[in-house]
Design a protein around this motif. Structure first.
Motif, PDB file in Angstrom:
ATOM      1  N   GLN A 116       0.839  -1.199   0.000  1.00  0.00           N
ATOM      2  CA  GLN A 116       0.000   0.000   0.000  1.00  0.00           C
ATOM      3  C   GLN A 116       0.879   1.258   0.000  1.00  0.00           C
ATOM      4  N   CYS A 117       1.893   1.268   0.845  1.00  0.00           N
ATOM      5  CA  CYS A 117       2.815   2.394   0.930  1.00  0.00           C
ATOM      6  C   CYS A 117       3.509   2.631  -0.414  1.00  0.00           C
ATOM      7  N   LEU A 118       4.021   1.576  -1.010  1.00  0.00           N
ATOM      8  CA  LEU A 118       4.730   1.699  -2.283  1.00  0.00           C
ATOM      9  C   LEU A 118       3.799   2.153  -3.404  1.00  0.00           C
ATOM     10  N   ASP A 119       2.559   1.699  -3.367  1.00  0.00           N
ATOM     11  CA  ASP A 119       1.576   2.132  -4.353  1.00  0.00           C
ATOM     12  C   ASP A 119       1.350   3.637  -4.244  1.00  0.00           C
ATOM     13  N   GLU A 120       1.243   4.129  -3.017  1.00  0.00           N
ATOM     14  CA  GLU A 120       1.034   5.559  -2.790  1.00  0.00           C
ATOM     15  C   GLU A 120       2.268   6.365  -3.200  1.00  0.00           C
ATOM     16  N   ILE A 121       3.446   5.835  -2.949  1.00  0.00           N
ATOM     17  CA  ILE A 121       4.680   6.521  -3.339  1.00  0.00           C
ATOM     18  C   ILE A 121       4.821   6.560  -4.858  1.00  0.00           C
ATOM     19  N   GLU A 122       4.428   5.485  -5.516  1.00  0.00           N
ATOM     20  CA  GLU A 122       4.517   5.452  -6.978  1.00  0.00           C
ATOM     21  C   GLU A 122       3.674   6.544  -7.624  1.00  0.00           C
ATOM     22  N   SER A 123       2.608   6.967  -6.938  1.00  0.00           N
ATOM     23  CA  SER A 123       1.780   8.043  -7.492  1.00  0.00           C
ATOM     24  C   SER A 123       2.422   9.415  -7.274  1.00  0.00           C
ATOM     25  N   ILE A 124       3.456   9.482  -6.437  1.00  0.00           N
ATOM     26  CA  ILE A 124       4.142  10.752  -6.151  1.00  0.00           C
ATOM     27  C   ILE A 124       5.380  10.925  -7.022  1.00  0.00           C
ATOM     28  N   ILE A 125       6.152   9.857  -7.190  1.00  0.00           N
ATOM     29  CA  ILE A 125       7.456   9.974  -7.847  1.00  0.00           C
ATOM     30  C   ILE A 125       7.335  10.016  -9.370  1.00  0.00           C
ATOM     31  N   ASN A 126       8.428  10.435  -9.986  1.00  0.00           N
ATOM     32  CA  ASN A 126       8.567  10.361 -11.436  1.00  0.00           C
ATOM     33  C   ASN A 126       9.535   9.211 -11.708  1.00  0.00           C
ATOM     34  N   PRO A 127       9.040   8.069 -12.178  1.00  0.00           N
ATOM     35  CA  PRO A 127       9.896   6.889 -12.333  1.00  0.00           C
ATOM     36  C   PRO A 127      11.014   7.060 -13.367  1.00  0.00           C
ATOM     37  N   GLU A 128      10.966   8.115 -14.148  1.00  0.00           N
ATOM     38  CA  GLU A 128      12.021   8.342 -15.141  1.00  0.00           C
ATOM     39  C   GLU A 128      13.256   9.003 -14.529  1.00  0.00           C
ATOM     40  N   VAL A 129      13.096   9.647 -13.358  1.00  0.00           N
ATOM     41  CA  VAL A 129      14.244  10.328 -12.755  1.00  0.00           C
ATOM     42  C   VAL A 129      14.434  10.012 -11.271  1.00  0.00           C
ATOM     43  N   ASP A 130      13.413   9.493 -10.608  1.00  0.00           N
ATOM     44  CA  ASP A 130      13.471   9.214  -9.179  1.00  0.00           C
ATOM     45  C   ASP A 130      13.741   7.734  -8.929  1.00  0.00           C
ATOM     46  N   SER A 131      14.264   7.426  -7.727  1.00  0.00           N
ATOM     47  CA  SER A 131      14.468   6.021  -7.381  1.00  0.00           C
ATOM     48  C   SER A 131      14.102   5.770  -5.928  1.00  0.00           C
ATOM     49  N   ILE A 132      13.544   4.586  -5.701  1.00  0.00           N
ATOM     50  CA  ILE A 132      13.182   4.100  -4.377  1.00  0.00           C
ATOM     51  C   ILE A 132      13.818   2.717  -4.245  1.00  0.00           C
ATOM     52  N   TYR A 133      14.530   2.479  -3.138  1.00  0.00           N
ATOM     53  CA  TYR A 133      15.108   1.159  -2.884  1.00  0.00           C
ATOM     54  C   TYR A 133      14.455   0.587  -1.634  1.00  0.00           C
ATOM     55  N   VAL A 134      14.008  -0.654  -1.725  1.00  0.00           N
ATOM     56  CA  VAL A 134      13.392  -1.336  -0.593  1.00  0.00           C
ATOM     57  C   VAL A 134      14.237  -2.557  -0.267  1.00  0.00           C
ATOM     58  N   TYR A 135      14.747  -2.594   0.955  1.00  0.00           N
ATOM     59  CA  TYR A 135      15.528  -3.724   1.438  1.00  0.00           C
ATOM     60  C   TYR A 135      14.662  -4.486   2.429  1.00  0.00           C
ATOM     61  N   GLU A 136      14.284  -5.707   2.078  1.00  0.00           N
ATOM     62  CA  GLU A 136      13.487  -6.539   2.970  1.00  0.00           C
ATOM     63  C   GLU A 136      14.432  -7.408   3.788  1.00  0.00           C
ATOM     64  N   VAL A 137      14.314  -7.321   5.098  1.00  0.00           N
ATOM     65  CA  VAL A 137      15.170  -8.098   5.992  1.00  0.00           C
ATOM     66  C   VAL A 137      14.341  -9.255   6.529  1.00  0.00           C
ATOM     67  N   LYS A 138      14.682 -10.441   6.130  1.00  0.00           N
ATOM     68  CA  LYS A 138      13.903 -11.619   6.514  1.00  0.00           C
ATOM     69  C   LYS A 138      14.021 -11.930   7.996  1.00  0.00           C
ATOM     70  N   ASN A 139      15.198 -11.703   8.558  1.00  0.00           N
ATOM     71  CA  ASN A 139      15.387 -11.963   9.980  1.00  0.00           C
ATOM     72  C   ASN A 139      16.120 -10.778  10.607  1.00  0.00           C
ATOM     73  N   PRO A 140      15.382  -9.831  11.193  1.00  0.00           N
ATOM     74  CA  PRO A 140      16.020  -8.641  11.751  1.00  0.00           C
ATOM     75  C   PRO A 140      16.920  -8.925  12.953  1.00  0.00           C
ATOM     76  N   ASN A 141      16.893 -10.147  13.474  1.00  0.00           N
ATOM     77  CA  ASN A 141      17.783 -10.503  14.580  1.00  0.00           C
ATOM     78  C   ASN A 141      19.252 -10.486  14.160  1.00  0.00           C
ATOM     79  N   TYR A 142      19.500 -10.549  12.859  1.00  0.00           N
ATOM     80  CA  TYR A 142      20.870 -10.582  12.365  1.00  0.00           C
ATOM     81  C   TYR A 142      21.380  -9.210  11.925  1.00  0.00           C
TER      82      TYR A 142
END
Length: 87
Positions: free
Chosen positions: A44-70
């Motif tokens: 939902q968050c990424l969908d809302e951000i995609e409506s704000i950014i210009n994908p031709e010049v902007d970038s978003i990086y998402v790092y998913e951490v499977k186990n935050p204990n590490y």
């Protein structure tokens, strides 16, 4: 899941992206947010951000951490806090 999101967007969109991410995650540094989030809320968050950014010049990086204990987070210098900037 634990995620780290970084972004590099045009000056006119920085405030909007930051404001949107604050609704879902914790601000940890300029252009960096992190925290626990469900897959549904992340999409939902990424969908809302995609409506704000210009994908031709902007970038978003998402790092998913499977186990935050590490994750070992060490801050050198001043550890920034969003609340400290505005309170």
């Amino acid at each position: 899941m634990f995620v780290i999101i970084t972004y590099d967007v045009g000056v006119k969109r920085v405030g909007k992206v930051c404001k949107k991410l604050k609704e879902y995650l914790t601000w940890s540094q300029n252009s960096v947010f992190e925290g626990q989030i469900t897959k549904t809320l992340l999409l939902q968050c990424l969908d809302e951000i995609e409506s704000i950014i210009n994908p031709e010049v902007d970038s978003i990086y998402v790092y998913e951490v499977k186990n935050p204990n590490y994750i070992n987070k060490t801050a050198y210098g001043v550890e920034k806090s969003f609340d400290d900037l505005f309170l």
